[in-house]
Write a protein that holds these residues in place. Structure first.
Motif, mmCIF file in Angstrom:
data_model
loop_
_atom_site.group_PDB
_atom_site.id
_atom_site.type_symbol
_atom_site.label_atom_id
_atom_site.label_comp_id
_atom_site.label_asym_id
_atom_site.label_seq_id
_atom_site.Cartn_x
_atom_site.Cartn_y
_atom_site.Cartn_z
ATOM 1 N N UNK A 144 0.815 -1.213 0.000
ATOM 2 C CA UNK A 144 0.000 0.000 0.000
ATOM 3 C C UNK A 144 0.857 1.276 0.000
ATOM 4 N N UNK A 145 1.877 1.399 0.861
ATOM 5 C CA UNK A 145 2.688 2.622 0.808
ATOM 6 C C UNK A 145 3.311 2.856 -0.566
ATOM 7 N N UNK A 146 3.595 1.782 -1.307
ATOM 8 C CA UNK A 146 4.173 1.932 -2.646
ATOM 9 C C UNK A 146 3.144 2.470 -3.631
ATOM 10 N N UNK A 147 1.861 2.133 -3.426
ATOM 11 C CA UNK A 147 0.815 2.703 -4.274
ATOM 12 C C UNK A 147 0.761 4.216 -4.043
ATOM 13 N N UNK A 148 0.845 4.615 -2.784
ATOM 14 C CA UNK A 148 0.860 6.044 -2.458
ATOM 15 C C UNK A 148 2.053 6.737 -3.130
ATOM 16 N N UNK A 149 3.250 6.129 -3.021
ATOM 17 C CA UNK A 149 4.437 6.716 -3.639
ATOM 18 C C UNK A 149 4.232 6.891 -5.146
ATOM 19 N N UNK A 150 3.647 5.878 -5.779
ATOM 20 C CA UNK A 150 3.399 5.940 -7.226
ATOM 21 C C UNK A 150 2.410 7.068 -7.538
ATOM 22 N N UNK A 151 1.362 7.174 -6.749
ATOM 23 C CA UNK A 151 0.335 8.191 -6.989
ATOM 24 C C UNK A 151 0.913 9.590 -6.886
ATOM 25 N N UNK A 152 1.735 9.831 -5.883
ATOM 26 C CA UNK A 152 2.352 11.143 -5.712
ATOM 27 C C UNK A 152 3.267 11.451 -6.898
ATOM 28 N N UNK A 153 4.086 10.481 -7.298
ATOM 29 C CA UNK A 153 5.028 10.690 -8.396
ATOM 30 C C UNK A 153 4.312 10.965 -9.715
ATOM 31 N N UNK A 154 3.083 10.450 -9.862
ATOM 32 C CA UNK A 154 2.343 10.618 -11.110
ATOM 33 C C UNK A 154 1.215 11.659 -10.990
ATOM 34 N N UNK A 155 1.252 12.448 -9.921
ATOM 35 C CA UNK A 155 0.285 13.540 -9.719
ATOM 36 C C UNK A 155 -1.160 13.030 -9.708
#
Length: 314
Positions: free
Chosen positions: A228-239
């Motif tokens: 789950x934290x990696x999904x958050x990281x991906x979402x932030x990086x992709x706006x």
């Protein structure tokens, strides 16, 4: 308390990930982990210094000129200005927090300069009287209502993109995401956390694997993500991240993350939103009928920051 078995496992996973280089944000804004070198939209929204009164006045003039209705230009970020800011941020694929910070100021300046250039006004990024008059002249020449406000029709005539399409999906795609998620309801895991025959089976906590599979299966470009934290990281990086202040904008097809900045422990697909409640289809969650099984189920929760950390837009 949420009835899923992530609460006791994901904090451990986050500590493992910390060992490979996660950083912790200052305590004043919460222990928000981001990858080294990555710019976090959420961190920017909370850690950045507040805009000055002068900057807020410029932002209010720009918001009003661009038809977002920030109200009185007084240099105070009140409720009306916040709502206008959130509307602009949503249109421009920025983190929807209602805060007039560097990213939002830059976005407003950029759009205002485009309008000024098309209207023949000095492109200084400040939607003042000169810009209003120039826009009125442009509108008159193009048979539009000459109010000096660059709303949707005026910006379209100018050839300026008002709504950034990259973060706004069609209703058809959202419906496909929900249908894909709901097609798996009733699927259960075995005693080893495996989901035999399913592409989201990781023989471990599998809610993130399920959620990202649903998106990929529906046509969204997202990689296979297990945590789950990696999904958050991906979402932030992709706006594509919307924090707790934007929970009220949740829509079917969004991914919704449970927990807080300290413990992002579960994720699911938004099925329906009704007032202050939300139905979420998620994997690796307990059967609401009380069978004791863990699987894919559609469950109702309070749509609040006490339950959820934020949203990921498709």
């Amino acid at each position: 308390m949420l009835t899923n078995k992530h609460a006791t496992h994901h904090p451990v996973r986050r500590s493992r990930r910390a060992a490979i280089g996660l950083l912790t944000a200052a305590a004043a804004v919460g222990a928000l982990a981001v990858m080294p070198g990555q710019a976090s939209a959420h961190t920017a929204a909370t850690a950045r210094p507040a805009a000055t009164s002068t900057q807020i006045k410029v932002a209010q003039r720009d918001l009003n000129g661009l038809a977002y209705d920030a109200g009185r230009v007084d240099g105070v970020g009140g409720p009306r200005t916040k709502a206008a800011t959130q509307a602009f941020q949503g249109d421009r694929c920025l983190d929807i927090d209602g805060v007039i910070g560097p990213q939002t100021l830059a976005g407003l300046t950029s759009v205002t300069k485009q309008v000024q250039s098309k209207a023949g006004a000095p492109a200084n990024g400040d939607y003042g009287a000169a810009t209003t008059n120039a826009v009125k002249q442009f509108q008159s020449a193009h048979h539009l209502t000459a109010d000096g406000i660059a709303g949707e029709r005026t910006m379209k005539a100018m050839g300026i993109e008002r709504l950034v399409k990259s973060c706004h999906t069609t209703s058809a795609l959202r419906a496909k995401i929900v249908n894909t998620a709901k097609s798996q309801i009733g699927v259960t895991a075995d005693s080893h956390d495996c989901v035999p025959g399913k592409p989201y089976s990781v023989c471990d906590q599998w809610c993130a694997a399920f959620a990202t599979w649903v998106w990929r299966e529906s046509g969204v470009d997202i990689p296979f993500i297990k945590f789950v934290p990696s999904v958050y990281d991906w979402a932030v990086a992709h706006h594509k991240w919307v924090g707790t202040s934007g929970l009220a904008t949740a829509a079917p097809g969004d991914l919704i993350i449970f927990g807080s900045a300290h413990n992002r422990y579960h994720i699911g697909v938004v099925d329906q939103v009704s007032g202050r409640t939300v139905r979420v289809v998620s994997g690796n969650t307990t059967d609401p009928a009380g069978s004791g099984k863990h699987g894919v189920y559609d469950k109702t929760y309070s749509l609040s920051a006490s339950v959820f950390y934020g949203l990921v837009r498709p």
